[in-house]
Design a protein around this motif. Sequence first.
Motif, PDB file in Angstrom:
ATOM      1  N   GLU A 176     -14.611   0.654   0.945  1.00 32.11           N
ATOM      2  CA  GLU A 176     -13.570   1.570   1.412  1.00 32.11           C
ATOM      3  C   GLU A 176     -12.730   2.104   0.254  1.00 32.11           C
ATOM      4  O   GLU A 176     -12.247   3.242   0.317  1.00 32.11           O
ATOM      5  CB  GLU A 176     -12.684   0.853   2.438  1.00 32.11           C
ATOM      6  N   VAL A 177     -12.518   1.301  -0.776  1.00 36.60           N
ATOM      7  CA  VAL A 177     -11.855   1.767  -1.996  1.00 36.60           C
ATOM      8  C   VAL A 177     -12.608   1.203  -3.198  1.00 36.60           C
ATOM      9  O   VAL A 177     -13.255   0.163  -3.098  1.00 36.60           O
ATOM     10  CB  VAL A 177     -10.366   1.344  -2.069  1.00 36.60           C
ATOM     11  N   LEU A 214     -13.533   4.692   4.959  1.00 42.40           N
ATOM     12  CA  LEU A 214     -12.091   4.543   4.775  1.00 42.40           C
ATOM     13  C   LEU A 214     -11.320   5.216   5.901  1.00 42.40           C
ATOM     14  O   LEU A 214     -10.342   4.661   6.413  1.00 42.40           O
ATOM     15  CB  LEU A 214     -11.681   5.131   3.420  1.00 42.40           C
ATOM     16  N   HIS A 274      -3.999   1.969  10.394  1.00 35.40           N
ATOM     17  CA  HIS A 274      -2.862   2.507   9.640  1.00 35.40           C
ATOM     18  C   HIS A 274      -2.447   3.910  10.075  1.00 35.40           C
ATOM     19  O   HIS A 274      -1.778   4.615   9.317  1.00 35.40           O
ATOM     20  CB  HIS A 274      -3.187   2.491   8.146  1.00 35.40           C
ATOM     21  N   ARG A 329     -18.329   6.660   1.458  1.00 34.49           N
ATOM     22  CA  ARG A 329     -17.093   5.923   1.227  1.00 34.49           C
ATOM     23  C   ARG A 329     -15.918   6.520   1.998  1.00 34.49           C
ATOM     24  O   ARG A 329     -15.122   5.811   2.591  1.00 34.49           O
ATOM     25  CB  ARG A 329     -16.768   5.886  -0.261  1.00 34.49           C
ATOM     26  N   PHE A 332      -8.146  -3.362   2.543  1.00 37.00           N
ATOM     27  CA  PHE A 332      -9.314  -2.493   2.437  1.00 37.00           C
ATOM     28  C   PHE A 332     -10.467  -3.276   1.812  1.00 37.00           C
ATOM     29  O   PHE A 332     -10.238  -4.183   1.010  1.00 37.00           O
ATOM     30  CB  PHE A 332      -9.000  -1.270   1.560  1.00 37.00           C
ATOM     31  N   GLU A 333     -11.677  -2.897   2.161  1.00 36.93           N
ATOM     32  CA  GLU A 333     -12.839  -3.578   1.599  1.00 36.93           C
ATOM     33  C   GLU A 333     -13.165  -2.985   0.228  1.00 36.93           C
ATOM     34  O   GLU A 333     -13.563  -1.823   0.119  1.00 36.93           O
ATOM     35  CB  GLU A 333     -14.041  -3.438   2.526  1.00 36.93           C
ATOM     36  N   GLY A 349      -7.148   8.655   2.517  1.00 35.41           N
ATOM     37  CA  GLY A 349      -8.188   8.029   3.321  1.00 35.41           C
ATOM     38  C   GLY A 349      -8.391   8.723   4.647  1.00 35.41           C
ATOM     39  O   GLY A 349      -9.529   8.875   5.119  1.00 35.41           O
ATOM     40  N   ARG A 379     -11.154   3.022   8.909  1.00 34.34           N
ATOM     41  CA  ARG A 379     -10.166   1.945   8.763  1.00 34.34           C
ATOM     42  C   ARG A 379      -8.747   2.463   8.960  1.00 34.34           C
ATOM     43  O   ARG A 379      -7.920   1.822   9.624  1.00 34.34           O
ATOM     44  CB  ARG A 379     -10.307   1.302   7.380  1.00 34.34           C
ATOM     45  N   ILE A 380      -8.456   3.637   8.403  1.00 38.36           N
ATOM     46  CA  ILE A 380      -7.115   4.197   8.528  1.00 38.36           C
ATOM     47  C   ILE A 380      -6.789   4.485   9.989  1.00 38.36           C
ATOM     48  O   ILE A 380      -5.711   4.138  10.486  1.00 38.36           O
ATOM     49  CB  ILE A 380      -6.983   5.494   7.698  1.00 38.36           C
ATOM     50  N   LEU A 409      -2.751   6.114  -0.245  1.00 35.43           N
ATOM     51  CA  LEU A 409      -3.953   5.452   0.252  1.00 35.43           C
ATOM     52  C   LEU A 409      -4.274   5.906   1.668  1.00 35.43           C
ATOM     53  O   LEU A 409      -5.420   6.194   2.014  1.00 35.43           O
ATOM     54  CB  LEU A 409      -3.773   3.939   0.224  1.00 35.43           C
ATOM     55  N   PRO A 434       0.827  -1.206   0.000  1.00 34.36           N
ATOM     56  CA  PRO A 434       0.000   0.000   0.000  1.00 34.36           C
ATOM     57  C   PRO A 434       0.860   1.254   0.000  1.00 34.36           C
ATOM     58  O   PRO A 434       1.854   1.337   0.723  1.00 34.36           O
ATOM     59  CB  PRO A 434      -0.798  -0.116   1.302  1.00 34.36           C
TER      60      PRO A 434
END
Length: 359
Positions: free
Chosen positions: A297-298, A322, A330, A318, A292-293, A274, A325-326, A270, A266
């Motif tokens: 998410e993407v 995302l 991440h 969306r 990611f889904e 995100g 998730r980040i 991203l 990644p």
Amino acid sequence: MNIVVLGLSLSSSWGNGHATTYRALLAAMAARGHDILFLERDRPWYADNRDLKVPDFCRLRYYNEVADLAEWREEIAGADAVIVGSYVPDGIAVGRFVQETARGATAFYDIDTPVTLAALERGTCDYVSRDLIAGYDCYLSFTGGPTLQRIEQEFGSPSARALFCSVDTDRYRPLDVPKRWDLSYLGTYSDDRQPGLERLLIEVARRCPDRRFAVAGSQYPDSIDWPRNVERVDHLPPAEHAAFYSASRFTLNLTRADMIEAGWSPSVRLFEAGACGTAILSDRWPGIGVLFEPNHEVVLVDDTKDVLAALELDTSSRGGALRDRIVRDHSAARRAEQLEDILNGLRGAENRAPAMVAS
């Protein structure tokens, strides 16, 4: 821990993605109480474009030649961990000095893993070698998945661990700014990414004269035929990234060919986009559907037609999914926890005799 990092650049984000990666990660490490010294080779193209001259999370010092590292010999020898990054000028000589000097744990931090491995196979890598990989206690890789086993089995690393890039979610966050572009792209010019940019943005712009596009990044050749509705930004400092992403309905993620082949690589785009809550269109590579889904998410796109269809989608939910998730997986804070765990696991190497590296 006392940590010494020798990386490509911390002071300048011009023409490289290393600086923002180091900034986010090391700031988060400092927040966890670690003392960090960053040593950067003084280069004129970075010296002329420094956008972080005095960091508040570490000491930043410059050296002109590998021999100058002797000035920091005691700090390197006494550090709990010493990390050498990819693309460091004269990185093989730097790595030998570190492995001969350090008594604590040593690690190679590869922000360009598939590119590095391909160069090693060709015999053209000038910043790390097979004997150095075997001599580092750990190989910290921007690429996960099957590549980690390959680094250990084919290149002799005692331990290969994934350490993906990350993002400072306080600096990169949604901003309340007007939407200026339907689709944007942020990235330095690369020969092997350019066909994707042509297919997934430039050709889309030609077919959609009423939509607005932007490409930000340096080193693009003058020969590129930019459509009138593509706004060009030659260099965008990190301080302006969040506003750039927030002003985009969608942003495009493009991956270098070596990284597509390896998968599980990644890019920082991203995570940064995100974190700003911007919906992302991405090229396809192994592992992205695990990180990611897809289509939630993407949005994965293969050709111009896919992008044209995606631009008709609603982006309202969306970006939020995302960002969640980040922040969870991440963020720089999460990545610092992972690095701390890895280094703590290596600290049995402390107080060992300096490694003897074949010249």
